[in-house]
Design an enzyme around this catalytic site. Structure first.
Site, mmCIF file in Angstrom:
data_model
loop_
_atom_site.group_PDB
_atom_site.id
_atom_site.type_symbol
_atom_site.label_atom_id
_atom_site.label_comp_id
_atom_site.label_asym_id
_atom_site.label_seq_id
_atom_site.Cartn_x
_atom_site.Cartn_y
_atom_site.Cartn_z
ATOM 1 N N CYS A 140 -17.682 18.824 -35.799
ATOM 2 C CA CYS A 140 -18.323 18.388 -34.549
ATOM 3 C C CYS A 140 -18.404 19.635 -33.516
ATOM 4 O O CYS A 140 -18.839 19.360 -32.495
ATOM 5 C CB CYS A 140 -17.374 17.386 -34.089
ATOM 6 S SG CYS A 140 -17.335 15.823 -34.924
ATOM 7 N N HIS A 395 -23.308 11.039 -29.906
ATOM 8 C CA HIS A 395 -22.533 12.371 -30.723
ATOM 9 C C HIS A 395 -23.446 12.607 -31.723
ATOM 10 O O HIS A 395 -22.565 12.376 -33.138
ATOM 11 C CB HIS A 395 -21.207 11.856 -30.868
ATOM 12 C CG HIS A 395 -20.294 12.908 -31.599
ATOM 13 N ND1 HIS A 395 -20.560 14.474 -31.681
ATOM 14 C CD2 HIS A 395 -19.337 12.947 -32.295
ATOM 15 C CE1 HIS A 395 -19.572 14.909 -32.216
ATOM 16 N NE2 HIS A 395 -18.862 14.148 -32.635
ATOM 17 N N CYS A 427 -12.795 17.797 -30.250
ATOM 18 C CA CYS A 427 -12.170 17.733 -31.474
ATOM 19 C C CYS A 427 -12.863 17.902 -32.700
ATOM 20 O O CYS A 427 -14.119 17.869 -32.522
ATOM 21 C CB CYS A 427 -11.426 16.289 -31.571
ATOM 22 S SG CYS A 427 -12.422 15.075 -31.674
ATOM 23 N N GLY A 429 -13.072 17.343 -37.301
ATOM 24 C CA GLY A 429 -12.741 16.557 -38.292
ATOM 25 C C GLY A 429 -11.919 17.278 -39.116
ATOM 26 O O GLY A 429 -12.046 18.722 -39.186
#
Length: 464
Positions: A140, A395, A427, A429
């Site tokens: 991300c 997103h 954040c 993954g």
């Protein structure tokens, strides 16, 4: 006057460990900034790297659209990225052949295919074959990582101008695991946790750190409210590049030409009562719902970076200054806490404290982790995602970092002197976090790094 300037130019060249032709030009430009600088001893206190600051002169994005249902559901990924790249050329009037590299953050598409699509997008945008393109994948944070990679390359002297971008079509490339999983993962808890669905990590954060369902739903409503207000006020117009494309009717197959210029996932009428009716998605007695999670989206963003001295030579307005970047690792089972670790690291690297930051763009992957990070860092809610976040805007994984940079810098410019430093964070993954610190472009003048001189008592006779 001219003798004094020549004397200082020679002296400064001798004091520098090494210099190139471009650095000599930087020295020359700094000495000619004003009359007093030629003979004033304050010139000796100027940081030698000031002209080598990495700055952002343009940052744009596409609208973000709902995957499989929104404005880009029938658009090829390269056709989303190309207009955003082209806007960097058109609006700054730079020669595209001067760009040293284009780095594109992207997550879900097969690596070699997406790399080819990004190269094709560069050609569509008008870049010559001499300009290279590559992709980068840090989940991300990929769009932000692309920007950081380009900033680092410019700082290292690999090239003077580069583009950090991001692209994701979650319509074309949905989240899925290809092939079998290594059985060895079952023997190591951390490896096994890398395979957890992101929604389960959200539930873990909510449970472990006591983030309530009400807090999560309130954060989601707030995100939609702010995004709707920003859209209505036209605050995204400077950053969104309208894209002409087509929409295909799934029932009739009829095509309709459209121009996509507005984020289409924002719900202005979102309310606590409506969100409270939604059932948890990942856990029967959980708190993470479709309403308090980020939207699955399609979109792209691009950021044009260069050495400050180059921007000044070209007469380009400076939108922001790249100050620092940090990527950190955290427990994969609660990957959403990443910003709470990455933000302090990046801020410290920039020589600042959290209280110095005026605006934050923190990706709202899930309301649980967003609320946790806000509370953990004791951040003022009025400084965070002031125009809404991913729960409302969307997103598109690889594009989010570039989108956040564009949104942050344009908002900082609007706020002017009341807003000097901003942070982008998210954040990641498998248990990571990333953050970068930016400074508003016009808050850093020619003497930012010079010792302040109240009385000019050290002028040479040549300058008097």
């Amino acid at each position: 006057m001219e003798k004094a300037a020549d004397r200082q130019r020679v002296l400064l060249q001798h004091l520098r460990p090494s210099f190139t032709s471009s650095s000599v030009e930087d020295i020359q430009s700094s000495l000619s900034a004003s009359i007093c600088l030629a003979g004033d001893s304050a010139a000796y206190h100027r940081s030698s790297v000031f002209g080598d600051d990495v700055v952002i002169v343009a940052a744009f994005r596409s609208a973000l659209c709902k995957s499989k249902r929104g404005g880009f559901k029938d658009t090829y990924p390269d056709d989303i990225l190309a207009p955003v790249l082209k806007a960097l050329i058109d609006k700054t009037k730079i020669n595209p052949s001067e760009v040293g590299d284009i780095v594109v953050g992207t997550v879900l598409a097969p690596g070699s295919q997406r790399a080819s699509e990004c190269r094709m997008a560069a050609f569509y945008a008008g870049f010559p074959e001499t300009v290279p393109v590559r992709t980068v994948n840090r989940q991300c944070s990929s769009g932000l990582q692309a920007v950081a990679d380009v900033a680092a390359a410019i700082k290292a002297g690999f090239y003077d101008i580069g583009i950090g971008a991001g692209l994701e079509s979650m319509t074309v490339n949905p989240m899925a695991w290809e092939g079998s999983v290594n059985p060895r993962a079952r023997l190591m808890a951390q490896a096994q946790d890398c395979l957890l669905p992101m929604g389960i990590t959200s539930e873990n954060v909510a449970q472990r750190f006591s983030v309530t369902r009400k807090e999560q739903d309130e954060a989601a409503v707030d995100s939609h409210r702010k995004a709707a207000a920003a859209t209505a006020a036209g605050r995204f117009k400077d950053e969104i590049i309208p894209i002409k494309t087509k929409i295909v009717d799934p029932k009739t197959g009829d095509e309709k030409e459209v121009t996509v210029a507005v984020d289409d996932g924002i719900r202005p009428n979102a309310s606590l009562s409506d969100l409270s009716k939604l059932k948890p998605v990942f856990k029967k007695d959980g708190t993470t719902t479709a309403g308090n999670s980020s939207q699955v989206s399609d979109g792209a963003g691009a950021v044009l970076l260069m050495k400050r001295s180059v921007a000044m030579q070209k007469g380009l307005p400076i939108l922001g200054v790249f100050r620092s970047f940090a990527a950190v690792g955290v427990d994969p089972a609660i990957m959403g806490v990443g910003p709470a670790v990455a933000i302090p690291a990046a801020v410290k690297d920039a020589g600042l404290e959290l209280g110095d930051i005026d605006l934050f763009e923190i990706n709202e992957a899930f309301a649980s982790q967003f609320v946790y990070c806000r509370k953990k860092l004791n951040l003022n809610p009025e400084k965070i995602n002031v125009n809404g976040g991913a729960m409302a805007i969307g997103h598109p994984l690889g594009a989010t970092g570039a989108r956040c940079v564009a949104t942050l810098l344009h908002e900082m410019r609007r706020r002017g002197r009341d807003c000097r430093y901003g942070v982008v964070s998210m954040c990641i993954g498998t248990g990571m976090g990333a953050a970068a610190v930016f400074e508003r472009g016009d808050s850093c003048d020619e003497l930012t790094n010079a010792r302040k001189i109240e009385n000019h008592n050290f002028l040479s006779r040549d300058a008097q």
